[in-house]
Scaffold this motif. Structure first.
Motif, mmCIF file in Angstrom:
data_model
loop_
_atom_site.group_PDB
_atom_site.id
_atom_site.type_symbol
_atom_site.label_atom_id
_atom_site.label_comp_id
_atom_site.label_asym_id
_atom_site.label_seq_id
_atom_site.Cartn_x
_atom_site.Cartn_y
_atom_site.Cartn_z
ATOM 1 N N ILE A 72 8.736 2.538 -11.688
ATOM 2 C CA ILE A 72 9.852 1.940 -10.954
ATOM 3 C C ILE A 72 9.777 2.358 -9.488
ATOM 4 O O ILE A 72 9.651 1.520 -8.597
ATOM 5 N N ALA A 73 9.821 3.652 -9.236
ATOM 6 C CA ALA A 73 9.680 4.138 -7.857
ATOM 7 C C ALA A 73 8.298 3.789 -7.306
ATOM 8 O O ALA A 73 8.140 3.508 -6.114
ATOM 9 N N LEU A 74 7.280 3.792 -8.165
ATOM 10 C CA LEU A 74 5.899 3.518 -7.743
ATOM 11 C C LEU A 74 5.490 2.070 -8.001
ATOM 12 O O LEU A 74 4.291 1.755 -8.015
ATOM 13 N N ARG A 75 6.461 1.191 -8.188
ATOM 14 C CA ARG A 75 6.179 -0.179 -8.640
ATOM 15 C C ARG A 75 5.198 -0.942 -7.748
ATOM 16 O O ARG A 75 4.449 -1.790 -8.226
ATOM 17 N N ASN A 76 5.204 -0.650 -6.461
ATOM 18 C CA ASN A 76 4.333 -1.378 -5.532
ATOM 19 C C ASN A 76 3.146 -0.558 -5.022
ATOM 20 O O ASN A 76 2.256 -1.108 -4.370
ATOM 21 N N CYS A 77 3.153 0.750 -5.302
ATOM 22 C CA CYS A 77 2.101 1.611 -4.761
ATOM 23 C C CYS A 77 0.735 1.228 -5.343
ATOM 24 O O CYS A 77 0.566 1.148 -6.559
ATOM 25 N N GLY A 78 -0.219 0.985 -4.459
ATOM 26 C CA GLY A 78 -1.546 0.574 -4.877
ATOM 27 C C GLY A 78 -1.678 -0.907 -5.143
ATOM 28 O O GLY A 78 -2.775 -1.399 -5.416
ATOM 29 N N LYS A 79 -0.566 -1.636 -5.040
ATOM 30 C CA LYS A 79 -0.585 -3.070 -5.325
ATOM 31 C C LYS A 79 -0.376 -3.939 -4.091
ATOM 32 O O LYS A 79 -0.668 -5.133 -4.109
ATOM 33 N N ILE A 80 0.181 -3.340 -3.040
ATOM 34 C CA ILE A 80 0.416 -4.105 -1.816
ATOM 35 C C ILE A 80 -0.162 -3.356 -0.629
ATOM 36 O O ILE A 80 -0.406 -2.158 -0.687
ATOM 37 N N ASP A 81 -0.379 -4.109 0.448
ATOM 38 C CA ASP A 81 -0.781 -3.487 1.708
ATOM 39 C C ASP A 81 0.461 -2.885 2.347
ATOM 40 O O ASP A 81 1.393 -3.616 2.714
ATOM 41 N N PRO A 82 0.531 -1.569 2.479
ATOM 42 C CA PRO A 82 1.740 -0.933 3.004
ATOM 43 C C PRO A 82 2.028 -1.282 4.459
ATOM 44 O O PRO A 82 3.134 -1.033 4.948
ATOM 45 N N GLU A 83 1.043 -1.844 5.135
ATOM 46 C CA GLU A 83 1.238 -2.207 6.535
ATOM 47 C C GLU A 83 1.542 -3.686 6.713
ATOM 48 O O GLU A 83 1.547 -4.198 7.826
ATOM 49 N N CYS A 84 1.800 -4.381 5.584
ATOM 50 C CA CYS A 84 2.078 -5.826 5.640
ATOM 51 C C CYS A 84 3.421 -6.098 4.983
ATOM 52 O O CYS A 84 3.542 -6.058 3.753
ATOM 53 N N ILE A 85 4.445 -6.405 5.776
ATOM 54 C CA ILE A 85 5.778 -6.640 5.245
ATOM 55 C C ILE A 85 5.825 -7.884 4.367
ATOM 56 O O ILE A 85 6.600 -7.969 3.413
ATOM 57 N N ASP A 86 4.947 -8.855 4.651
ATOM 58 C CA ASP A 86 4.944 -10.090 3.853
ATOM 59 C C ASP A 86 4.594 -9.805 2.395
ATOM 60 O O ASP A 86 5.130 -10.454 1.484
ATOM 61 N N GLU A 87 3.701 -8.865 2.163
ATOM 62 C CA GLU A 87 3.346 -8.538 0.786
ATOM 63 C C GLU A 87 4.502 -7.859 0.070
ATOM 64 O O GLU A 87 4.711 -8.062 -1.137
ATOM 65 N N TYR A 88 5.253 -7.046 0.786
ATOM 66 C CA TYR A 88 6.446 -6.433 0.190
ATOM 67 C C TYR A 88 7.478 -7.504 -0.137
ATOM 68 O O TYR A 88 8.094 -7.479 -1.210
#
Length: 583
Positions: free
Chosen positions: A104-120
């Motif tokens: 849950i807390a790590l739901r996006n870690c390793g799955k999105i580019d942390p420097e790209c807001i569009d992916e978030y």
């Protein structure tokens, strides 16, 4: 076709930047229509560098321990010919590391580019903020957090909703939201991984908290030793401002909130909230008496809410999915999931998120893969320097606040260091006490002097100079330090000593009475010898000895001259016949 390179700190340290460069070079050289992306740490630190290949149908293949040479192999066979390079792909056994978790807390870690807001945003990012400020009252937001049962993930486990409500109802303006990212436990890297891999989740969580308590300004207090986390936070904040998720009149609702970063100098005591506030104000980081609590009188003397990184990262998920969804996970009193930094003598070290209530044994063996070299596990240190040692006999203890406290340890922020039979528990207690003694701010006499006296006793025991009365003195000092210290650092500093005395007293007694270290780790209490029956007279140990203290001749067993031996262990490491042993 997409190629994603893991570039958390662990991936970079393992050679991730060279792998990224190799990927970009292959795409250019082969003139391929391949999208190259980067991501944070997915949690499998023990397999870094990681490269994920996603084909046009969305099928994903993860490659592990990738080198530039392996990159060429992947491009030549997988990307150009469609053949998975199985010898470098993630195995079914290692896949269970992720499949055994609930993220849950790590739901996006390793799955999105942390420097790209569009992916978030593609993952539903900032929908929870929109829902909160457009569809919910501040009181309703706090109620949803109350329903979720979310407790602070920084160590104390205090109900999050209560702190939010106390700050909201406290008289005085302006009010502030502070994110405590001052992660200082040895072996802990939970907050760093979230900030590096999914910084927008923390920003969104802080914005929702600000709406709930009525704040317009927020600060992230992060230690300067986390340069990558700071860089990605700065990028994320700038992007959020540009898109209107931070700043004035957010989403046209009239709600305004902005965030700034404060880079701390790395004092462990600044993880304590009043010391953090002092540092944030430009003062020396030293704790003060409570009450008043920060919710009443915090930053600049105004009502301030402080939560840690993991707590804020959970908030958007809770608001979007409902408090009851979060409360359905975990135990009666400990809801949701908990992130742990699994480290030490474990085969699969990295970042783990599991439901509250899962037994420690399952985390270490089912997810962590057990002990390196299949040795016997001795204990697990939970909660870092402020925590305690849980012995193998208690590994079926559920991971929840109440159960862990009963063992004498604490949940802490999530450090989980596994120890095997080669670990000396006396030396381990000495190591952690040495850390807390150095990190003490010195304000309290009990903490400043008491931890120093305890450390001196432990050092004496490890040197083979312990006395029978030392154990009684240690216990008395430990209780005095716990009861007489002002803040959590001093109050919990004796925990490693008290728990090792409770569960491993026989090791202390062996050091004192027998002048022996059962784990054969304390240099003053061990002797390296060569077994004449096994020695092949090859002379390798003598050639490698840094102090030339091994003597012998061809056809005759070699011998270690004990007077000059520094007990470095080199002779044992290089001997190919198992002739060198420790007693």
């Amino acid at each position: 076709m997409k190629v994603i390179v893991g570039l958390g700190s662990c991936g970079i340290a393992a050679g991730g930047n060279k792998v990224l460069q190799a990927v970009e070079d292959e795409v250019k050289k082969r003139n391929l229509d391949v999208e190259v992306k980067k991501a944070g740490c997915i949690g499998m630190c023990y397999l870094e560098p990681l490269v994920e290949v996603v084909d046009d149908e969305g099928k994903s293949t993860m490659y592990v321990k990738v080198t530039p040479e392996i990159v060429r192999d992947i491009f030549e066979n997988h990307i150009e010919k469609g053949m998975v390079v199985s010898e470098h792909a993630l195995s079914a056994e290692d896949r269970s590391y992720i499949e055994g978790q609930l993220r849950i807390a790590l739901r996006n870690c390793g799955k999105i580019d942390p420097e790209c807001i569009d992916e978030y945003i593609e993952k539903g990012g900032y929908k929870a903020l929109e829902k909160a400020i457009k569809e919910m009252t501040p009181e309703r937001v706090i109620e949803e957090i109350k329903i979720s049962g979310l407790r602070g993930r920084g160590g104390a486990g205090f109900p999050t909703w209560f702190k939010w409500n106390a700050t909201r109802t406290a008289p005085g303006t302006p009010k502030y939201v502070v994110c405590n990212a001052d992660e200082g436990d040895p072996g802990a890297f939970m907050d760093r991984s979230v900030l590096e891999g999914d910084p927008h989740s923390v920003l969104e969580g802080m914005a929702i908290a600000a709406y709930a308590i009525g704040a317009e300004a927020g600060y992230i207090y992060v230690r300067a030793e986390y340069p990558l986390a700071i860089k990605r936070l700065e990028i994320a904040i700038a992007q959020a401002r540009e898109r209107g998720f931070l700043g004035k009149n957010i989403m046209g609702t009239g709600f305004s909130f902005d965030i700034n970063i404060k880079a701390g100098a790395g004092a462990f005591v600044c993880g304590e909230e009043t010391a953090l506030i002092a540092s944030l104000e430009g003062e020396r980081g030293m704790p003060r008496l409570k009450p008043p609590f920060p919710a009443q009188k915090g930053y600049m003397g105004k009502p301030t809410n402080i939560n840690n990184v993991e707590t804020f990262a959970n908030v958007p998920w809770i608001i979007q999915n409902g408090g009851q969804a979060f409360a359905s996970v975990g135990t009666e009193k400990s809801k949701g999931t908990k992130v742990f930094a699994l480290a030490g003598k474990v085969k699969r070290g990295g970042l783990v998120e599991v439901p509250m209530g899962v037994p420690l044994r399952e985390v270490i063996f089912s997810i962590g893969g057990g002990i390196i070299g299949d040795r016997k596990i001795k204990a697990v240190q939970l909660g870092g320097p402020s925590g305690g040692c849980i012995p193998e006999s208690l590994l079926d203890t559920p991971v929840d606040y109440e159960s862990i406290v009963k063992t004498g340890a604490i949940m802490g922020s999530g450090g989980m260091i596994v120890m095997d039979e080669t670990t000396c528990m006396v030396d381990m207690a000495r190591f952690f006490l040495d850390f807390t003694q150095k990190e003490s701010c010195g304000k309290c006499t009990h903490c400043r002097i008491g931890t120093k006296r305890m450390l001196e006793i432990l050092e004496r025991i490890c040197q083979g100079e312990g006395k029978e009365e030392d154990l009684e003195i240690l216990e008395e000092l430990a209780m005095n330090v716990k009861e007489g210290s002002l803040c959590g650092l001093g109050q919990t500093a004796p925990n490693p000593v008290l728990t090792t005395l409770k569960y491993f007293r026989h090791e202390y007694e062996a050091h004192i009475r027998d002048r022996k270290c059962p784990a054969k780790q304390c240099k003053a209490l061990i002797t390296y010898r060569i077994d004449p029956a096994k020695c092949k007279s090859c002379g390798l140990c003598a050639r490698k000895c840094p102090v030339n203290t091994i003597k012998g001749s061809k056809g005759q067993p070699y011998e270690i001259i004990q007077e000059n031996c520094t007990k470095c262990g080199t002779c044992m490491e290089v001997c190919r016949f198992g002739a060198v042993f420790v007693e």
